[in-house]
Design a protein around this motif. Structure first.
Motif, PDB file in Angstrom:
ATOM      1  N   GLU A 204      71.249 -42.108  52.847  1.00 35.85           N
ATOM      2  CA  GLU A 204      71.625 -43.187  51.942  1.00 35.85           C
ATOM      3  C   GLU A 204      71.387 -42.772  50.491  1.00 35.85           C
ATOM      4  N   VAL A 205      70.246 -42.128  50.270  1.00 36.00           N
ATOM      5  CA  VAL A 205      69.913 -41.743  48.886  1.00 36.00           C
ATOM      6  C   VAL A 205      70.385 -40.319  48.575  1.00 36.00           C
ATOM      7  N   GLY A 206      70.417 -39.466  49.594  1.00 31.31           N
ATOM      8  CA  GLY A 206      70.885 -38.100  49.366  1.00 31.31           C
ATOM      9  C   GLY A 206      69.792 -37.125  48.953  1.00 31.31           C
ATOM     10  N   VAL A 207      68.561 -37.427  49.357  1.00 29.02           N
ATOM     11  CA  VAL A 207      67.412 -36.607  48.946  1.00 29.02           C
ATOM     12  C   VAL A 207      67.201 -35.423  49.895  1.00 29.02           C
ATOM     13  N   GLN A 208      66.897 -34.260  49.319  1.00 28.97           N
ATOM     14  CA  GLN A 208      66.619 -33.081  50.156  1.00 28.97           C
ATOM     15  C   GLN A 208      65.171 -32.609  50.040  1.00 28.97           C
ATOM     16  N   ASP A 209      64.457 -33.200  49.066  1.00 29.37           N
ATOM     17  CA  ASP A 209      63.102 -32.764  48.786  1.00 29.37           C
ATOM     18  C   ASP A 209      62.111 -33.838  49.266  1.00 29.37           C
TER      19      ASP A 209
ATOM     20  N   ILE B  14      77.915 -30.784  61.186  1.00 30.95           N
ATOM     21  CA  ILE B  14      78.963 -31.808  61.287  1.00 30.95           C
ATOM     22  C   ILE B  14      78.691 -32.931  60.279  1.00 30.95           C
ATOM     23  N   ILE B  15      77.466 -33.469  60.312  1.00 28.23           N
ATOM     24  CA  ILE B  15      77.173 -34.603  59.420  1.00 28.23           C
ATOM     25  C   ILE B  15      77.082 -34.129  57.961  1.00 28.23           C
ATOM     26  N   ALA B  16      76.777 -32.857  57.774  1.00 29.70           N
ATOM     27  CA  ALA B  16      76.716 -32.312  56.402  1.00 29.70           C
ATOM     28  C   ALA B  16      78.044 -32.506  55.684  1.00 29.70           C
ATOM     29  N   GLN B  17      79.140 -32.472  56.430  1.00 25.53           N
ATOM     30  CA  GLN B  17      80.460 -32.624  55.792  1.00 25.53           C
ATOM     31  C   GLN B  17      80.584 -33.999  55.145  1.00 25.53           C
ATOM     32  N   LEU B  18      80.044 -35.013  55.813  1.00 22.78           N
ATOM     33  CA  LEU B  18      80.056 -36.363  55.244  1.00 22.78           C
ATOM     34  C   LEU B  18      79.059 -36.465  54.087  1.00 22.78           C
ATOM     35  N   TRP B  19      77.870 -35.897  54.308  1.00 23.82           N
ATOM     36  CA  TRP B  19      76.826 -35.904  53.275  1.00 23.82           C
ATOM     37  C   TRP B  19      77.382 -35.297  51.978  1.00 23.82           C
ATOM     38  N   ILE B  20      78.021 -34.153  52.113  1.00 22.19           N
ATOM     39  CA  ILE B  20      78.556 -33.442  50.936  1.00 22.19           C
ATOM     40  C   ILE B  20      79.653 -34.272  50.255  1.00 22.19           C
TER      41      ILE B  20
ATOM     42  N   GLN C   1      62.874 -44.438  57.721  1.00 20.96           N
ATOM     43  CA  GLN C   1      62.631 -44.190  56.288  1.00 20.96           C
ATOM     44  C   GLN C   1      63.259 -42.863  55.866  1.00 20.96           C
ATOM     45  N   VAL C   2      63.029 -41.845  56.712  1.00 26.22           N
ATOM     46  CA  VAL C   2      63.512 -40.512  56.320  1.00 26.22           C
ATOM     47  C   VAL C   2      65.049 -40.435  56.408  1.00 26.22           C
ATOM     48  N   ILE C   3      65.619 -41.089  57.431  1.00 25.52           N
ATOM     49  CA  ILE C   3      67.087 -41.103  57.526  1.00 25.52           C
ATOM     50  C   ILE C   3      67.690 -41.751  56.274  1.00 25.52           C
ATOM     51  N   LYS C   4      67.065 -42.830  55.823  1.00 28.29           N
ATOM     52  CA  LYS C   4      67.556 -43.489  54.602  1.00 28.29           C
ATOM     53  C   LYS C   4      67.499 -42.551  53.396  1.00 28.29           C
ATOM     54  N   TRP C   5      66.364 -41.861  53.288  1.00 33.20           N
ATOM     55  CA  TRP C   5      66.234 -40.937  52.150  1.00 33.20           C
ATOM     56  C   TRP C   5      67.319 -39.854  52.200  1.00 33.20           C
ATOM     57  N   ILE C   6      67.524 -39.334  53.392  1.00 33.86           N
ATOM     58  CA  ILE C   6      68.471 -38.214  53.494  1.00 33.86           C
ATOM     59  C   ILE C   6      69.911 -38.681  53.281  1.00 33.86           C
TER      60      ILE C   6
ATOM     61  N   MET D  98      76.732 -41.541  61.490  1.00 35.20           N
ATOM     62  CA  MET D  98      77.805 -42.210  60.732  1.00 35.20           C
ATOM     63  C   MET D  98      77.728 -43.721  60.909  1.00 35.20           C
ATOM     64  N   ARG D  99      77.434 -44.153  62.122  1.00 30.74           N
ATOM     65  CA  ARG D  99      77.415 -45.581  62.454  1.00 30.74           C
ATOM     66  C   ARG D  99      76.132 -46.280  61.994  1.00 30.74           C
ATOM     67  N   SER D 100      75.051 -45.529  61.829  1.00 29.84           N
ATOM     68  CA  SER D 100      73.735 -46.131  61.592  1.00 29.84           C
ATOM     69  C   SER D 100      73.636 -46.926  60.288  1.00 29.84           C
ATOM     70  N   ASP D 101      73.008 -48.085  60.382  1.00 27.97           N
ATOM     71  CA  ASP D 101      72.777 -48.898  59.186  1.00 27.97           C
ATOM     72  C   ASP D 101      71.804 -48.224  58.216  1.00 27.97           C
ATOM     73  N   PHE D 102      71.026 -47.297  58.698  1.00 29.71           N
ATOM     74  CA  PHE D 102      70.099 -46.579  57.804  1.00 29.71           C
ATOM     75  C   PHE D 102      70.798 -45.424  57.100  1.00 29.71           C
ATOM     76  N   ALA D 103      72.052 -45.144  57.524  1.00 28.88           N
ATOM     77  CA  ALA D 103      72.750 -44.001  56.937  1.00 28.88           C
ATOM     78  C   ALA D 103      74.082 -44.442  56.323  1.00 28.88           C
TER      79      ALA D 103
END
Ligand code: SAH
Length: 374
Positions: free
Chosen positions: A43-48, A141-147, A36-41, A188-193
């Motif tokens: 997939e949705v891009g939530v930080q709060d 590292i993953i922040a670069q993709l997130w951003i 759930q939390v991986i999806k929020w971070i 990067m590979r995860s279906d939740f992300a």
């Protein structure tokens, strides 16, 4: 202040599914919270945590006290005439890394850094000349993709699936930062992300054999190898790591890498250096070295930088070189730099940041050449 709280909060940004499950277990929560939390971070891009509405209020409050989703700061975003984009990202210790997005007809490739500087000191690489500062964390590292995903989704003409491919071809040697690179690859590979397929996430290495073997066991991502020479004598000079892991061993590791998936091939990267490794003789050496191997070859015209003694091969030499490889049956591509005009804008940076990022820009410019290939 509550004395039971940890001094530093755990940054959840860099935790893959396994690490996130362990985190939830360690705080007495159910492991399924991880997805759930991986999806929020991602997939949705939530930080709060307050916005994570499928977590109970008590859990949200608990997480706010002990954890965080910390993304480094974007210092600057630039775009080139050809729509290549790059972000200069400042880490919490002041170091900067760059991330580049290269759009093409049917794909968008993000080129990600794994270290600040590099220890390998390849003779033709500007990053090698600047020395090694430190490994990036999984979160950095993953922040670069997130951003990049967030930034692109706000741009006109792009959508939230603009990034179709990721290449670990920015600064650093990813296989010397394996422990931090691996969770980032898993995210990067995860279906939740980000749900990127195994064909669309590429690790590029100068040939750190032990880590390549572990990479093969732990993931199924694509591999690019920086070859640059078909004999040990020349490769020792260009890629000093070759003294530790010579060509015979490296080729064996490459042969084994996709032995369970014979349809997949490794990309061999080969920088074209005028009068150094670009003669027909070198191409024939390469053909011999790679015989019976399922590889593609990517010729990278050298990208010069100040104080280097190397020069880019002539177009005629590159053509001849390519023809020899193609005639021998190897799918061979030549990449040219994109995003050239971003350099012009580089003078707009100031002070300390300017010095650092200029070196990095030169380096990343080199990455653009081959990154767009994947
Ligand atoms: N450490 C990893 C990632 C490096 S970047 C590796 O060695 O594979 C990806 C590619 O760019 C490598 O093949 C690297 O050798 C190449 N490269 C470095 N400097 C270059 C330059 N100035 N011009 C062209 N290619 C360069």
């Amino acid at each position: 202040m509550n004395e039971n709280l940890p001094a530093t909060k755990t940054n959840l940004l860099g935790l893959d599914l396994e690490n996130m499950r362990q985190f939830f277990e360690s705080i007495g929560e159910k492991p399924f919270r991880a997805q759930q939390v991986i999806k929020w971070i991602h997939e949705v891009g939530v930080q709060d945590f307050e916005l994570m509405t499928n977590l109970g209020k008590a859990l949200r409050e608990k997480l706010s006290e002990i954890a965080e989703i910390k993304v480094p700061t974007v210092l600057l975003e630039k775009s080139a005439e050809d729509d290549t984009r790059k972000w200069i990202i400042q880490l919490s210790d002041g170091n900067c890394v760059e991330t580049v997005f290269i759009p093409a007809k049917n794909r968008g490739t993000l080129c990600i850094s794994s270290q600040v500087g590099c220890i390998l000191n390849c003779d033709f690489c500007s990053t090698g000349k600047q020395g090694f500062s430190r490994n990036l964390t999984s979160a950095e590292i993953i922040a670069q993709l997130w951003i990049a995903v967030r930034a692109l989704s706000l741009k006109q003409g792009f959508h939230d699936r603009a990034i179709t491919n990721v290449v670990m071809m920015g600064m650093g040697e990813p296989m010397l930062n394996f422990d931090n690179v691996l969770p980032a690859l898993q995210i990067m590979r995860s279906d939740f992300a980000y749900s990127l397929s195994k064909y669309r996430v590429t690790v590029s290495t100068a040939g750190v054999i032990p880590a390549m073997k572990v990479l093969r066991e732990k993931t199924d991502v694509a591999l690019a190898v920086s070859l640059h020479a078909g004999n040990n004598e020349l490769r020792n000079k260009l890629v000093p790591l070759n003294k530790k892991y010579p060509l015979e061993e490296l080729m064996q590791t490459c042969k084994d890498f996709f032995k369970d998936e014979p349809k997949r091939s490794i990309v061999m990267e080969y920088v074209m250096l005028d009068g150094v490794n670009d003669e027909p003789l070198h191409a024939r050496q390469l053909v011999k070295l790679l015989s019976n191997m399922s590889v593609k070859i990517n010729l990278i015209p050298f990208n010069p930088f100040p104080h280097t003694t190397y020069q880019r091969s002539t177009d005629a030499n590159i053509d001849t070189f390519q023809r020899i490889l193609s005639n021998a049956g190897y799918f061979t591509t030549v990449r040219r730099t994109r995003g050239d005009d971003i350099d012009a804008a580089c003078g707009q940076l100031v002070g300390q940041v300017q010095d650092r990022t200029r070196r990095q820009e030169r380096y990343l410019k080199a990455r653009l050449i081959e990154a767009e290939e994947f």
